[in-house]
Design an enzyme around this catalytic site. Structure first.
Site, PDB file in Angstrom:
ATOM      1  N   ASP A 241      -5.287  -7.791  -3.877  1.00 35.34           N
ATOM      2  CA  ASP A 241      -5.643  -7.577  -2.469  1.00 35.34           C
ATOM      3  C   ASP A 241      -7.010  -8.149  -2.074  1.00 35.34           C
ATOM      4  O   ASP A 241      -7.150  -9.334  -1.889  1.00 35.34           O
ATOM      5  CB  ASP A 241      -5.521  -6.077  -2.160  1.00 35.34           C
ATOM      6  CG  ASP A 241      -5.554  -5.777  -0.670  1.00 35.34           C
ATOM      7  OD1 ASP A 241      -5.600  -6.727   0.133  1.00 35.34           O
ATOM      8  OD2 ASP A 241      -5.526  -4.595  -0.290  1.00 35.34           O
TER       9      ASP A 241
ATOM     10  N   HIS B 101       0.812  -1.232   0.000  1.00 40.04           N
ATOM     11  CA  HIS B 101       0.000   0.000   0.000  1.00 40.04           C
ATOM     12  C   HIS B 101       0.843   1.280   0.000  1.00 40.04           C
ATOM     13  O   HIS B 101       0.946   1.932  -1.019  1.00 40.04           O
ATOM     14  CB  HIS B 101      -1.024   0.043   1.147  1.00 40.04           C
ATOM     15  CG  HIS B 101      -2.001  -1.086   1.120  1.00 40.04           C
ATOM     16  ND1 HIS B 101      -2.765  -1.358   0.011  1.00 40.04           N
ATOM     17  CD2 HIS B 101      -2.323  -2.038   2.046  1.00 40.04           C
ATOM     18  CE1 HIS B 101      -3.527  -2.422   0.253  1.00 40.04           C
ATOM     19  NE2 HIS B 101      -3.277  -2.847   1.477  1.00 40.04           N
TER      20      HIS B 101
HETATM   21 ZN    ZN Z   1      -3.928  -6.721   2.161  1.00 39.65          ZN
END
Ligand code: ZN
Length: 454
Positions: A320, A269
């Site tokens: 994800d 991220h």
């Molecule tokens: Zn994750």
């Protein structure tokens, strides 16, 4: 031995025509030759297939259920997480295997050859380990055996409910292990990979700074001396605030100063970083695992890819939450996020490479590093991880080389992916996974079974 021939292909030296690729019995490329006569399986445009560096497969089954506002008017990541925890109470190993196979099938059909699975659902509801502590890992492995995807299994270490070392909540209890139990689980997870092909890899994943104790985090690279290490980092504002409150440093600062981040690491991220953190983390040699569709879905923020790539930082792409598995769309979303923030065009292009070509090259390289997999190049010795695009369609018509790649990413979508090979295993033909029917049937049965949970 197999032979694939393509009208055009993206080689390490650039675009080439009439390319013949030979694959040996192990699934590695044995020879690449341009200006060659057509032979074997013929395709239009051949590209290396990237690694999907970040996935929580089970979350795919929640897609479509999290688009309402909660009682909290500023509905956020944290209400999404509540639903996830409720859902988790129902999942059994059969469900996890069926959902994972479906996810891996969609990844292959999107053009990914490898699934780096950040696997954290380990125990029974209530937190008691299964008889085989690595039961759930063995189900991820079984899914990979069915789908033929290249697996990089990352068993996740999740111990605490926050930076102060508080206990896990009911919703988190199925993830939980102290270090000793995690080491047992980790060994069991690796053992469960023994029947998979030789391109299979494994690493380890401390979940986040919130979920593992300070002293353990500091010694992670020594505790697990080989293989990739992946960790969520600097995703949400609340997470930054919590780390700062308890440890007196922002997450990226703390990780850089205490964890010995280097090329083994893939940090997921990085959507909440200051400009100086972005530069320092890029310089560490770690890969930034970006998940633009999920980060949009969760409202995480915008990763500063312009600054990161200007500092020679390495990037890779992950799906994800798997709310939508779409490779071209991940790349488009990443690029558009930069344009919207900065009011620019072709934000990530260079003077030599178009936006699409630059992004594709970057994720091939970063993905290979993050999974420690010899992939990302159509070159002898590398795994035959490849995808073929159909250039005969209206979206790519009249385009070639960089403009064809750009047309796929910005005008087309993953329906243009016709064939995919993972370490030479030809798992997608004519745009569909070879076991599509059976995988979808099992997935639908699972969704029916889980209905009353939601
Ligand atoms: Zn994750």
């Amino acid at each position: 031995m197999k032979t694939i021939w393509a009208k055009s292909a993206l080689l390490p030296s650039g675009w080439a025509s009439d390319v013949r690729v030979d694959i040996d019995v192990d699934g590695r490329i044995s020879a690449v030759q341009s200006d060659a006569a057509a032979a074997g399986t013929t395709t239009d445009m051949l590209l290396p297939s990237p690694v999907n560096v970040h996935s929580h497969a089970f979350q795919r089954a929640m897609a479509g259920l999290t688009e309402r506002r909660g009682p909290n008017p500023s509905d956020s990541f944290w209400t999404w997480r509540q639903l996830m925890f409720r859902f988790l109470d129902r999942l059994n190993p059969d469900h996890v295997q069926a959902i994972t196979a479906f996810v891996q099938m969609e990844m292959l059909e999107a053009g990914y050859a490898t699934n780096a699975e950040f696997h954290y659902l380990h125990h029974q509801p209530g937190g008691v380990p299964y008889d085989n502590i690595a039961e759930m890992s063995s189900r991820v492995a079984a899914a990979a055996s069915q789908t033929g995807i290249g697996l990089c299994l990352l068993p996740v270490h999740y111990q605490f409910g926050g930076c102060d070392g508080r206990a896990l909540t009911d919703g988190q209890i199925r993830f939980g292990n102290d270090l000793e139990q995690f080491q047992t689980l980790h060994d069991g997870a690796i053992a469960s990979l023994s029947s998979l092909p030789t391109d299979t890899k494994h690493g380890v994943a401390p979940h986040s700074l919130r979920a593992v104790g300070v002293e353990t985090l500091k010694s992670y690279a020594t505790l697990f001396p080989t293989g990739p290490i992946h960790m969520h980092l600097a995703e949400q504002v609340l997470e930054v605030d919590e780390v700062q409150a308890y440890w007196d440093a922002r997450p990226v600062e703390w990780a850089l100063d205490n964890m010995g981040l280097d090329a083994r690491w893939c940090l997921i991220h990085g959507t909440q970083m200051t400009p100086s953190e972005t530069v320092r983390l890029a310089q560490s040699g770690a890969v930034a695992g970006l998940c633009p569709i999920t980060e949009s879905s969760l409202g995480d923020g915008i990763f500063d890819a312009v600054r990161w790539l200007d500092t020679n930082g390495k990037i890779a792409i992950g799906s994800d939450s798997n709310v939508r598995i779409a490779l071209s769309e991940e790349l488009r979303t990443l690029e558009y996020s930069q344009r919207l923030r900065d009011g620019t065009r072709a934000a990530l292009a260079t003077s030599e490479l178009s936006t699409g070509h630059r992004l594709f090259e970057e994720i091939l390289r970063g993905g290979a590093q993050a999974a420690q997999r010899q992939t990302g190049r159509l070159e002898a010795g590398h795994w035959a991880d490849m995808m073929a695009l159909d250039t005969d369609n209206e979206h790519m018509w009249g385009r070639s080389g960089d403009t064809a790649l750009d047309a796929w990413i910005f005008a087309g979508d993953d329906r243009l992916v016709r064939d995919v090979w993972s370490a030479g295993r030809h798992m997608v033909t004519g745009g569909e996974h070879v076991a599509r029917k059976a995988i979808i049937a099992a997935y639908k049965r699972t969704i029916d079974d889980l209905k009353e949970a939601l």
